[in-house]
Design an enzyme around this catalytic site. Structure first.
Site, PDB file in Angstrom:
ATOM      1  N   ASP A 134      75.598 -82.125  58.346  1.00 20.92           N
ATOM      2  CA  ASP A 134      75.906 -80.729  59.379  1.00 20.92           C
ATOM      3  C   ASP A 134      77.116 -79.846  58.974  1.00 20.92           C
ATOM      4  OD1 ASP A 134      75.572 -81.365  62.629  1.00 20.92           O
ATOM      5  OD2 ASP A 134      76.963 -79.767  62.388  1.00 20.92           O
ATOM      6  N   ILE A 135      77.412 -78.964  59.157  1.00 17.97           N
ATOM      7  CA  ILE A 135      78.639 -77.584  58.711  1.00 17.97           C
ATOM      8  C   ILE A 135      79.645 -78.633  59.348  1.00 17.97           C
ATOM      9  CG2 ILE A 135      77.474 -76.082  58.572  1.00 17.97           C
ATOM     10  CD1 ILE A 135      78.525 -75.052  61.126  1.00 17.97           C
ATOM     11  N   TYR A 171      79.157 -68.386  74.842  1.00 17.97           N
ATOM     12  CA  TYR A 171      78.805 -68.791  72.655  1.00 17.97           C
ATOM     13  C   TYR A 171      79.683 -67.049  72.222  1.00 17.97           C
ATOM     14  CZ  TYR A 171      75.016 -66.218  69.644  1.00 17.97           C
ATOM     15  OH  TYR A 171      75.064 -65.760  68.423  1.00 17.97           O
ATOM     16  N   ASN A 197      69.618 -57.700  68.817  1.00 21.35           N
ATOM     17  CA  ASN A 197      68.576 -58.445  69.331  1.00 21.35           C
ATOM     18  C   ASN A 197      68.154 -58.376  67.582  1.00 21.35           C
ATOM     19  OD1 ASN A 197      70.096 -57.280  71.458  1.00 21.35           O
ATOM     20  ND2 ASN A 197      69.229 -59.073  72.442  1.00 21.35           N
ATOM     21  N   VAL A 243      63.044 -62.502  72.847  1.00 17.39           N
ATOM     22  CA  VAL A 243      62.215 -61.915  74.331  1.00 17.39           C
ATOM     23  C   VAL A 243      61.526 -61.412  73.264  1.00 17.39           C
ATOM     24  CG1 VAL A 243      63.672 -59.848  73.963  1.00 17.39           C
ATOM     25  CG2 VAL A 243      61.770 -60.278  76.083  1.00 17.39           C
ATOM     26  N   ASP A 291      72.773 -61.618  82.631  1.00 19.69           N
ATOM     27  CA  ASP A 291      72.338 -61.197  81.375  1.00 19.69           C
ATOM     28  C   ASP A 291      73.425 -59.671  81.734  1.00 19.69           C
ATOM     29  OD1 ASP A 291      69.933 -59.776  80.186  1.00 19.69           O
ATOM     30  OD2 ASP A 291      69.172 -59.057  81.572  1.00 19.69           O
TER      31      ASP A 291
HETATM   32  C1  UD1 Z   1      70.469 -62.460  71.686  1.00 18.64           C
HETATM   33  C2  UD1 Z   1      70.941 -63.173  71.504  1.00 18.64           C
HETATM   34  C3  UD1 Z   1      71.944 -63.429  71.124  1.00 18.64           C
HETATM   35  C4  UD1 Z   1      72.502 -62.622  70.552  1.00 18.64           C
HETATM   36  C5  UD1 Z   1      72.845 -61.177  71.511  1.00 18.64           C
HETATM   37  C6  UD1 Z   1      73.438 -60.354  70.699  1.00 18.64           C
HETATM   38  C7  UD1 Z   1      68.247 -64.435  71.095  1.00 18.64           C
HETATM   39  C8  UD1 Z   1      67.113 -65.192  71.672  1.00 18.64           C
HETATM   40  N1  UD1 Z   1      69.275 -64.346  71.635  1.00 18.64           N
HETATM   41  O1  UD1 Z   1      70.473 -62.117  73.198  1.00 18.64           O
HETATM   42  O2  UD1 Z   1      71.818 -65.130  70.449  1.00 18.64           O
HETATM   43  O3  UD1 Z   1      73.829 -62.706  70.976  1.00 18.64           O
HETATM   44  O4  UD1 Z   1      70.883 -60.503  71.991  1.00 18.64           O
HETATM   45  O5  UD1 Z   1      73.175 -58.730  71.681  1.00 18.64           O
HETATM   46  O6  UD1 Z   1      68.225 -63.921  70.135  1.00 18.64           O
HETATM   47  N2  UD1 Z   1      63.653 -61.469  78.638  1.00 18.64           N
HETATM   48  C9  UD1 Z   1      62.919 -61.224  79.643  1.00 18.64           C
HETATM   49  N3  UD1 Z   1      61.420 -62.596  79.761  1.00 18.64           N
HETATM   50  C10 UD1 Z   1      61.859 -63.116  78.701  1.00 18.64           C
HETATM   51  C11 UD1 Z   1      62.486 -63.637  77.686  1.00 18.64           C
HETATM   52  C12 UD1 Z   1      63.877 -62.612  77.605  1.00 18.64           C
HETATM   53  O7  UD1 Z   1      62.385 -60.651  80.182  1.00 18.64           O
HETATM   54  O8  UD1 Z   1      60.902 -64.288  78.377  1.00 18.64           O
HETATM   55  C13 UD1 Z   1      64.314 -60.577  78.435  1.00 18.64           C
HETATM   56  C14 UD1 Z   1      66.434 -61.336  79.150  1.00 18.64           C
HETATM   57  O9  UD1 Z   1      65.996 -61.505  80.545  1.00 18.64           O
HETATM   58  C15 UD1 Z   1      67.266 -59.626  78.426  1.00 18.64           C
HETATM   59  C16 UD1 Z   1      66.791 -59.979  77.373  1.00 18.64           C
HETATM   60  O10 UD1 Z   1      64.715 -59.966  77.338  1.00 18.64           O
HETATM   61  O11 UD1 Z   1      66.996 -58.990  79.184  1.00 18.64           O
HETATM   62  C17 UD1 Z   1      67.368 -59.629  76.357  1.00 18.64           C
HETATM   63  O12 UD1 Z   1      66.615 -61.260  75.878  1.00 18.64           O
HETATM   64  P1  UD1 Z   1      66.578 -62.127  74.658  1.00 18.64           P
HETATM   65  O13 UD1 Z   1      66.054 -62.145  73.574  1.00 18.64           O
HETATM   66  O14 UD1 Z   1      67.590 -63.854  75.339  1.00 18.64           O
HETATM   67  O15 UD1 Z   1      68.790 -61.768  73.896  1.00 18.64           O
HETATM   68  P2  UD1 Z   1      69.728 -61.792  74.629  1.00 18.64           P
HETATM   69  O16 UD1 Z   1      70.097 -62.481  75.557  1.00 18.64           O
HETATM   70  O17 UD1 Z   1      70.230 -60.474  74.248  1.00 18.64           O
END
Ligand code: UD1
Length: 391
Positions: free
Chosen positions: A99-100, A186, A215, A228, A313
């Site tokens: 672990d870090i 975070y 992302n 996503v 979000d």
């Molecule tokens: C992501 C990163 C996060 C980072 C941020 C920087 C991931 C998991 N998280 O967050 O660590 O700090 O970018 O910008 O990569 N969504 C859906 N359906 C789903 C899943 C997600 O509609 O099943 C939507 C979410 O509500 C959101 C979007 O897709 O609006 C992106 O979600 P997600 O991929 O989790 O990334 P972030 O929340 O943008």
């Protein structure tokens, strides 16, 4: 534009068993002595399976640390019983299972390194909301140990920051000088780390570069907290409903992991240290468009459905990528459509050749669905968009 060559260095990748970390290791291990420090809580040894001697000609060893009590077990063993002599590559890979936040594990992994890519983190924004102190311990407290260890070794540090530092951006595209108003623990932790990195440069002359990832997506992104794109791909492949959270008009800047790796290589060689850089394409795509793109690429008959928006979000996110272009000479190469197509193609090949990894994906999918259901149950009432506080 070619990627900077990093050769004959001694490099530590924290979180090297994870999604982005393992791609970095894959790029570095053939030509450098690479150490991975990972507790494999979210990463996996399978992510490093490319590094078998037969695949790379590298030497690679397992360094087992009894991380629970901080003691060490000096046994090193070749991963597959061979020493991997062979082709023109001259790298090695040593995995330190620890672990870090364990100073002994960190010291041991970092001994003699001249470059550290700090990727280890608890990346789930949702988890950070649920347990802020726990994520702070890893994302900030332990990260400070990494920075201090870098001072001991006089090693450059390239670290993973995040677009989460901006919160809801005032304007798009968002540049590095924009207001930083993180909306989740975070994001706060990443912002503090990003600032510490720059102050360690100013105060102690430590060469640091903070990369603010937008992302990121690509192969090996999996598990309940993945992004996503991997969720939609999995749903489309199974002909299950593709679940859009909210109206789907929210937008993101999706950056392929191979571009993220190249940004790290540029950061490892630049003279422009003590700085933070956005790592994004400068393009934005709505979640609705993404769902359709993925459904088409997979050739799936999945319906697209909507459910409650995610609490906290962010509505829109898009990088101003000009600073990284100007100062690092870095430009992204992979567009979203071709990135998704390559994921679909790769998954097809994998499915044909490995039923065990299919099983693993299915298990991870089940785990992810359980996690999502749990959170849906825990949060039946979605926050209004104007009260949202998570990226
Ligand atoms: C992501 C990163 C996060 C980072 C941020 C920087 C991931 C998991 N998280 O967050 O660590 O700090 O970018 O910008 O990569 N969504 C859906 N359906 C789903 C899943 C997600 O509609 O099943 C939507 C979410 O509500 C959101 C979007 O897709 O609006 C992106 O979600 P997600 O991929 O989790 O990334 P972030 O929340 O943008």
């Amino acid at each position: 534009m070619t990627s900077p060559a990093i050769r004959d260095r001694t490099v530590l990748v924290t979180g090297g068993g994870g999604f982005i970390g393992s791609h970095l290791v894959e790029a570095l291990a053939p030509y450098n002595d690479v150490r991975v420090l990972d507790n494999f809580s979210t990463g996996s040894r399978d992510n490093l399976s490319f590094a078998s001697p037969s695949a790379t000609g590298s030497q690679w060893a397992e360094d087992t640390l009894a991380s629970t009590d901080g003691g060490t077990d000096d046994t090193e063993s070749d991963a597959d019983g061979t020493d991997g002599e062979g082709d023109d590559s001259n790298g090695s890979l040593t995995i330190v299972d620890g672990d870090i936040s364990d100073p002994m594990a960190l010291q041991r992994a970092a001994r003699g390194v001249d470059l550290i890519f700090h990727q280890a983190a608890l990346v789930s924004v949702t988890e950070s909301v649920d347990a802020p102190r726990r994520s702070n311990e890893t994302n900030l407290d332990a990260s400070l140990l990494v920075l201090d260890q870098a001072r001991q070794e006089d090693a450059r540090v390239v670290l993973a920051s995040s677009a989460a530092v901006y919160g809801h951006p005032d304007e798009l595209p968002v540049s590095e000088t924009a207001t930083t108003e993180p909306t989740s623990p975070y994001g706060i932790q990443k912002l503090a780390l990003d600032q510490y990195a720059r102050r360690y440069h100013d105060l102690y002359d430590l060469p640091t570069v903070a990369l603010r990832y937008f992302n990121a997506y690509g192969p090996r992104q999996q598990g309940p907290y993945s992004g996503v794109i991997s969720t939609f791909l999995e749903q489309a492949r199974a002909d299950e409903p593709i679940t859009i959270e909210g109206d789907g008009e929210q937008t993101r800047d999706f950056v392929h992991v191979s571009d993220v790796v190249r940004a790290n290589l540029h950061a490892a060689t630049t003279d422009a240290v003590g700085e933070a850089y956005n790592v994004g394409t400068g393009e934005r795509t709505s979640i609705r468009e993404l769902a359709e793109l993925i459904r088409d690429a997979v050739g799936s008959s999945s319906p697209i459905v909507h459910r409650e928006p995610r609490s906290g979000d962010i509505r829109h996110s898009r990088a101003d990528a000009s600073k990284a272009s100007r100062e690092l000479g870095f430009e992204t190469r992979v567009g979203l459509e071709s990135g998704i197509r390559s994921l679909v193609t790769a998954a097809g090949g994998e499915q044909a050749s490995s039923s065990s990894s299919t099983q693993q994906r299915e298990n991870q999918g089940r785990e992810r669905r359980q996690h999502q259901q749990q959170h849906q149950q825990e949060r039946p009432l979605a926050a209004r968009p104007d009260r949202q506080s998570q990226d």
